[in-house]
Design a protein around this motif. Structure first.
Motif, PDB file in Angstrom:
ATOM      1  N   GLN A  12      41.200  23.020 -22.422  1.00 25.50           N
ATOM      2  CA  GLN A  12      39.965  23.672 -22.872  1.00 25.50           C
ATOM      3  C   GLN A  12      38.846  23.472 -21.857  1.00 25.50           C
ATOM      4  N   ALA A  13      38.710  22.274 -21.316  1.00 28.96           N
ATOM      5  CA  ALA A  13      37.669  22.015 -20.311  1.00 28.96           C
ATOM      6  C   ALA A  13      37.857  22.910 -19.090  1.00 28.96           C
ATOM      7  N   ARG A  14      39.083  23.027 -18.618  1.00 27.07           N
ATOM      8  CA  ARG A  14      39.354  23.865 -17.442  1.00 27.07           C
ATOM      9  C   ARG A  14      39.148  25.340 -17.728  1.00 27.07           C
ATOM     10  N   PHE A  20      38.274  17.629 -13.740  1.00 30.07           N
ATOM     11  CA  PHE A  20      37.869  16.714 -14.803  1.00 30.07           C
ATOM     12  C   PHE A  20      38.834  15.550 -14.912  1.00 30.07           C
ATOM     13  N   VAL A  21      38.291  14.406 -15.264  1.00 26.29           N
ATOM     14  CA  VAL A  21      39.120  13.239 -15.587  1.00 26.29           C
ATOM     15  C   VAL A  21      38.666  12.713 -16.949  1.00 26.29           C
ATOM     16  N   THR A  22      39.598  12.192 -17.699  1.00 30.80           N
ATOM     17  CA  THR A  22      39.303  11.633 -19.013  1.00 30.80           C
ATOM     18  C   THR A  22      38.605  10.291 -18.839  1.00 30.80           C
ATOM     19  N   VAL A  23      37.495  10.112 -19.549  1.00 35.28           N
ATOM     20  CA  VAL A  23      36.805   8.820 -19.504  1.00 35.28           C
ATOM     21  C   VAL A  23      36.876   8.082 -20.835  1.00 35.28           C
ATOM     22  N   GLY A  24      37.266   8.769 -21.907  1.00 33.22           N
ATOM     23  CA  GLY A  24      37.396   8.058 -23.163  1.00 33.22           C
ATOM     24  C   GLY A  24      37.769   8.926 -24.338  1.00 33.22           C
ATOM     25  N   MET A  25      38.296   8.244 -25.361  1.00 32.09           N
ATOM     26  CA  MET A  25      38.548   8.838 -26.667  1.00 32.09           C
ATOM     27  C   MET A  25      37.780   7.990 -27.665  1.00 32.09           C
ATOM     28  N   GLU A  26      37.121   8.657 -28.605  1.00 35.29           N
ATOM     29  CA  GLU A  26      36.233   7.955 -29.527  1.00 35.29           C
ATOM     30  C   GLU A  26      36.960   6.960 -30.421  1.00 35.29           C
ATOM     31  N   LYS A  27      37.952   7.416 -31.145  1.00 32.76           N
ATOM     32  CA  LYS A  27      38.634   6.565 -32.114  1.00 32.76           C
ATOM     33  C   LYS A  27      40.076   7.036 -32.226  1.00 32.76           C
ATOM     34  N   VAL A  28      40.977   6.084 -32.326  1.00 35.82           N
ATOM     35  CA  VAL A  28      42.392   6.411 -32.474  1.00 35.82           C
ATOM     36  C   VAL A  28      42.851   5.854 -33.814  1.00 35.82           C
ATOM     37  N   SER A  29      43.113   6.747 -34.763  1.00 34.40           N
ATOM     38  CA  SER A  29      43.542   6.353 -36.093  1.00 34.40           C
ATOM     39  C   SER A  29      44.494   7.419 -36.633  1.00 34.40           C
ATOM     40  N   VAL A  88      31.599  16.430 -20.504  1.00 35.63           N
ATOM     41  CA  VAL A  88      31.790  17.328 -21.643  1.00 35.63           C
ATOM     42  C   VAL A  88      32.692  16.617 -22.645  1.00 35.63           C
ATOM     43  N   THR A  89      32.383  16.791 -23.941  1.00 40.05           N
ATOM     44  CA  THR A  89      33.134  16.135 -25.009  1.00 40.05           C
ATOM     45  C   THR A  89      33.679  17.185 -25.968  1.00 40.05           C
ATOM     46  N   PHE A 116      35.324  13.985 -20.975  1.00 36.46           N
ATOM     47  CA  PHE A 116      35.723  14.142 -19.580  1.00 36.46           C
ATOM     48  C   PHE A 116      34.488  14.074 -18.702  1.00 36.46           C
ATOM     49  N   VAL A 117      34.672  13.612 -17.475  1.00 34.61           N
ATOM     50  CA  VAL A 117      33.613  13.690 -16.479  1.00 34.61           C
ATOM     51  C   VAL A 117      34.103  14.609 -15.370  1.00 34.61           C
TER      52      VAL A 117
END
Length: 116
Positions: free
Chosen positions: A34-36, A44-53, A78-79, A102-103
């Protein structure tokens, strides 16, 4: 954007259910696509995921639907929110939701502005 994935034998853990790491890979890949698509030619590179549940186990043969929606956009990041549902279930139960950030980076891996 919506995407689908069929859960096959190679995606299962030793208990016979979808391996959590495989789901995280698919979530990351779907958000990256989606970012691309929104920012052609940007890196873009992934910098984080908010929560994993994980809300429920996923069995062999399940069809998963990934729904991606942009939540925020800054100068260099972009998130996206990614919701994963059991598409093969009549109620389309949500089994996983997270936000992936992503950054944008240049060819040297340094932060770069997102410009359209």
């Amino acid at each position: 954007m919506d995407n689908y994935q069929l859960v096959l034998t190679e995606h299962l853990n030793h208990y016979g259910y979808l391996f959590g790491g495989t789901l995280l890979k698919w979530v990351d890949e779907t958000a990256y696509i989606q970012a691309r698509l929104e920012h052609p030619g940007k890196r873009f590179v992934t910098v984080g995921m908010e929560k994993v549940s994980y809300k429920q186990s996923v069995e062999l043969g399940s069809i998963l639907k990934f729904e991606v929606n942009r939540q925020a956009r800054g100068n260099t990041s972009v998130t996206y929110e990614v919701s994963v549902k059991l598409a093969s279930h009549p109620e389309k139960l949500t089994i996983f939701t997270t936000q992936v950030t992503f950054v944008c980076v240049d060819k040297n891996g340094d932060k770069s502005a997102i410009t359209d």
